[in-house]
Motif scaffolding. Structure first.
Motif, short mmCIF file in Angstrom:
data_model
loop_
_atom_site.label_atom_id
_atom_site.label_comp_id
_atom_site.label_asym_id
_atom_site.label_seq_id
_atom_site.Cartn_x
_atom_site.Cartn_y
_atom_site.Cartn_z
N LYS A 60 1.39 -1.05 0.33
CA LYS A 60 0.00 0.31 -0.11
C LYS A 60 0.84 1.07 0.53
O LYS A 60 0.40 2.87 -0.78
CB LYS A 60 -0.84 0.01 1.00
CG LYS A 60 -1.70 -1.12 0.68
CD LYS A 60 -3.29 -0.92 2.34
CE LYS A 60 -4.05 -1.57 2.39
NZ LYS A 60 -4.95 -1.37 0.84
N LEU A 61 2.06 1.13 0.76
CA LEU A 61 3.15 2.19 0.51
C LEU A 61 3.56 2.60 -0.45
O LEU A 61 3.61 3.38 -0.97
CB LEU A 61 3.97 2.07 1.84
CG LEU A 61 3.21 2.50 2.94
CD1 LEU A 61 4.76 1.78 3.58
CD2 LEU A 61 3.38 3.60 3.66
N ALA A 62 4.12 1.62 -1.49
CA ALA A 62 3.86 1.59 -2.46
C ALA A 62 3.20 2.14 -4.02
O ALA A 62 3.43 3.44 -4.42
CB ALA A 62 4.59 0.54 -3.33
N GLU A 63 1.70 1.52 -2.77
CA GLU A 63 0.85 2.05 -4.29
C GLU A 63 0.81 3.85 -4.17
O GLU A 63 0.04 4.62 -4.97
CB GLU A 63 -0.26 1.99 -3.69
CG GLU A 63 -0.44 0.90 -4.08
CD GLU A 63 -1.77 -0.12 -3.88
OE1 GLU A 63 -2.45 -0.14 -3.55
OE2 GLU A 63 -2.28 -1.34 -4.24
N GLU A 64 1.31 4.57 -2.97
CA GLU A 64 1.38 6.67 -2.43
C GLU A 64 2.58 6.71 -3.16
O GLU A 64 2.93 7.29 -2.72
CB GLU A 64 0.83 5.33 -1.20
CG GLU A 64 0.18 5.25 -0.38
CD GLU A 64 -0.92 6.22 0.72
OE1 GLU A 64 0.36 7.00 1.44
OE2 GLU A 64 -2.13 5.50 1.31
N GLY A 65 3.56 5.82 -3.45
CA GLY A 65 4.63 6.57 -3.80
C GLY A 65 5.68 6.37 -2.93
O GLY A 65 6.23 7.22 -2.96
N SER A 66 5.61 4.93 -1.60
CA SER A 66 6.81 5.56 -0.72
C SER A 66 6.67 4.57 -0.41
O SER A 66 6.65 2.86 -1.26
CB SER A 66 5.52 6.48 0.08
OG SER A 66 7.16 7.14 1.09
N SER A 67 7.48 4.07 0.72
CA SER A 67 8.52 2.92 1.28
C SER A 67 8.44 3.41 3.03
O SER A 67 7.96 4.26 3.42
CB SER A 67 9.51 2.17 1.08
OG SER A 67 10.31 3.38 1.69
N PHE A 68 8.17 2.19 3.78
CA PHE A 68 8.69 2.50 5.27
C PHE A 68 9.63 2.98 5.09
O PHE A 68 9.98 3.96 6.32
CB PHE A 68 8.74 1.05 5.66
CG PHE A 68 8.84 0.78 6.97
CD1 PHE A 68 7.77 0.95 8.64
CD2 PHE A 68 10.51 0.52 7.88
CE1 PHE A 68 7.57 1.01 9.64
CE2 PHE A 68 10.18 1.18 9.24
CZ PHE A 68 8.86 0.80 9.94
N GLN A 69 11.03 2.96 4.85
CA GLN A 69 11.99 3.81 4.57
C GLN A 69 12.45 4.63 4.43
O GLN A 69 12.56 5.61 5.70
CB GLN A 69 13.33 2.93 4.19
CG GLN A 69 14.88 2.58 4.68
CD GLN A 69 15.17 2.74 6.06
OE1 GLN A 69 14.57 1.45 6.65
NE2 GLN A 69 15.64 3.98 7.08
N GLN A 70 10.99 5.60 4.15
CA GLN A 70 11.79 6.49 3.18
C GLN A 70 10.64 8.07 4.09
O GLN A 70 10.86 8.80 4.90
CB GLN A 70 10.83 6.64 1.42
CG GLN A 70 11.43 5.99 0.62
CD GLN A 70 10.73 6.48 -0.50
OE1 GLN A 70 9.44 6.10 -0.99
NE2 GLN A 70 11.35 6.97 -1.70
#
Length: 342
Positions: free
Chosen positions: A271-281
């Motif tokens: 879901k984070l990838a779908e929002e253009g992000s990642s946990f580490q970011q």
């Protein structure tokens, strides 16, 4: 992180307290028209909101202009909880202090976002803590007096005005609060804490509250609104608030945070990838913004100590991460900040 907001109902009652206390043109912020967003839950009538930073700045301006540190506290102690609509009804209809405080804490996110507010009990003491999670909102000294004043109002209803064995803690240092806080609160105070807090004997949680006339409480509706609000909030925002909440106090573990948010770590990553992000970011951005906050508020701490508070085992890793984020070293950033302050 998007701009944090607070219901403009937080401004209710300030004009009466300010009357006659200042000769300056201290203006209460204008209230925007109520939001007519059709996605608002039905139990909460469309209400106007304002940037949380603006309300915090207003509370700071009030104390600076009037030189009266008691005003935000008085605004909270005398605040009409009916102004909070269904949430006020839920608090006012509670039969005990503990129930009223629990309802205020549980539904506070419907009034003000990007805030960590907790009711906790440890042995024979209970506490309510309050902290804005957005590190860019600073100084934020006197809005805490207002919020703790509302909590104090509920406790006083149960004690019928008695105020024994109450203690306070504040994020700000004592010299930043512009007055004798202990004298205003008539209680011991500590400063430079990680959160603003009111502590009191746990037995007060069981004190009966006098009945307040008003609309019936819709607890189920409020609970449903909290769930709906969480669903509307982007995952990046929810994750950032948990990270800001836990920095300095807990290890930031992806599995644990995913469970708290209500999903597996694999689903959270997707879901984070779908929002253009990642946990580490998200984690890196939160750490860097929190680092700047630490530089501003804790000048006594070394770079190594701040790195440890942010979860870095080696301060060299923090230095490299900060340089990637800002383009300069933490030492250079702090030096520039000190030059600006002077």
């Amino acid at each position: 992180m998007s701009r944090a907001t607070v219901r403009t109902a937080a401004l209710d009652g300030w004009d009466g307290i300010l009357a006659g206390r200042t000769t300056t043109a201290l203006a209460i912020p204008e209230r925007p028209a109520p939001c007519a967003n059709p996605c608002e839950a039905t139990i909460m009538a469309p209400a106007s909101s304002m940037p949380l930073a603006e309300f915090v700045r207003f509370s700071e301006d009030v104390v600076r202009e009037t030189r009266d540190v008691a005003i935000p506290w008085l605004a909270g102690v005398h605040y009409d909880l009916a102004s909070l609509g269904p949430i006020g009804s839920a608090v006012n209809s509670a039969g005990k202090v503990g129930t009223a405080l629990r309802r205020l804490v549980d539904y506070f996110a419907l009034l003000q976002d990007c805030t960590d507010i907790r009711l906790e009990r440890e042995d024979d003491m209970a506490s309510v803590s309050y902290r804005i999670l957005d590190p860019d909102i600073w100084p934020r000294h006197h809005d805490a007096m207002f919020s703790l004043g509302i909590i104090g109002q509920i406790i006083r209803r149960g004690t019928r005005g008695a105020w024994d064995k109450i203690e306070f803690a504040f994020e700000a240092e004592s010299h930043e609060m512009r007055g004798d806080i202990g004298k205003v609160l008539r209680a011991p105070c500590t400063f430079g804490a990680d959160s603003n807090q009111i502590r009191f004997p746990a037995q007060m949680l069981d004190l009966a509250l006098p009945q307040v006339q008003g609309p019936d409480a819709d607890i189920r509706g409020l609970s449903g609104e909290i769930v709906a609000q969480r669903r509307r909030t982007p995952l990046v925002e929810r994750l950032a608030q948990v990270v800001f909440r836990d920095l300095n106090t807990h290890a930031i573990e992806q599995e644990r945070i995913a469970r708290e948010i209500g999903m597996s770590s694999r689903t959270m990553r997707r879901k984070l990838a779908e929002e253009g992000s990642s946990f580490q970011q998200v984690l890196d951005e939160c750490r860097m913004r929190q680092a700047v906050f630490e530089f501003r508020t804790r000048p006594d701490l070394s770079i190594a100590q701040i790195a440890l508070r942010l979860g870095y085992a080696e301060h060299s890793n923090f230095t490299r991460a900060f340089h990637r984020w800002s383009g300069i070293s933490p030492h250079a950033w702090r030096a520039r900040l000190n030059q600006t302050a002077h």
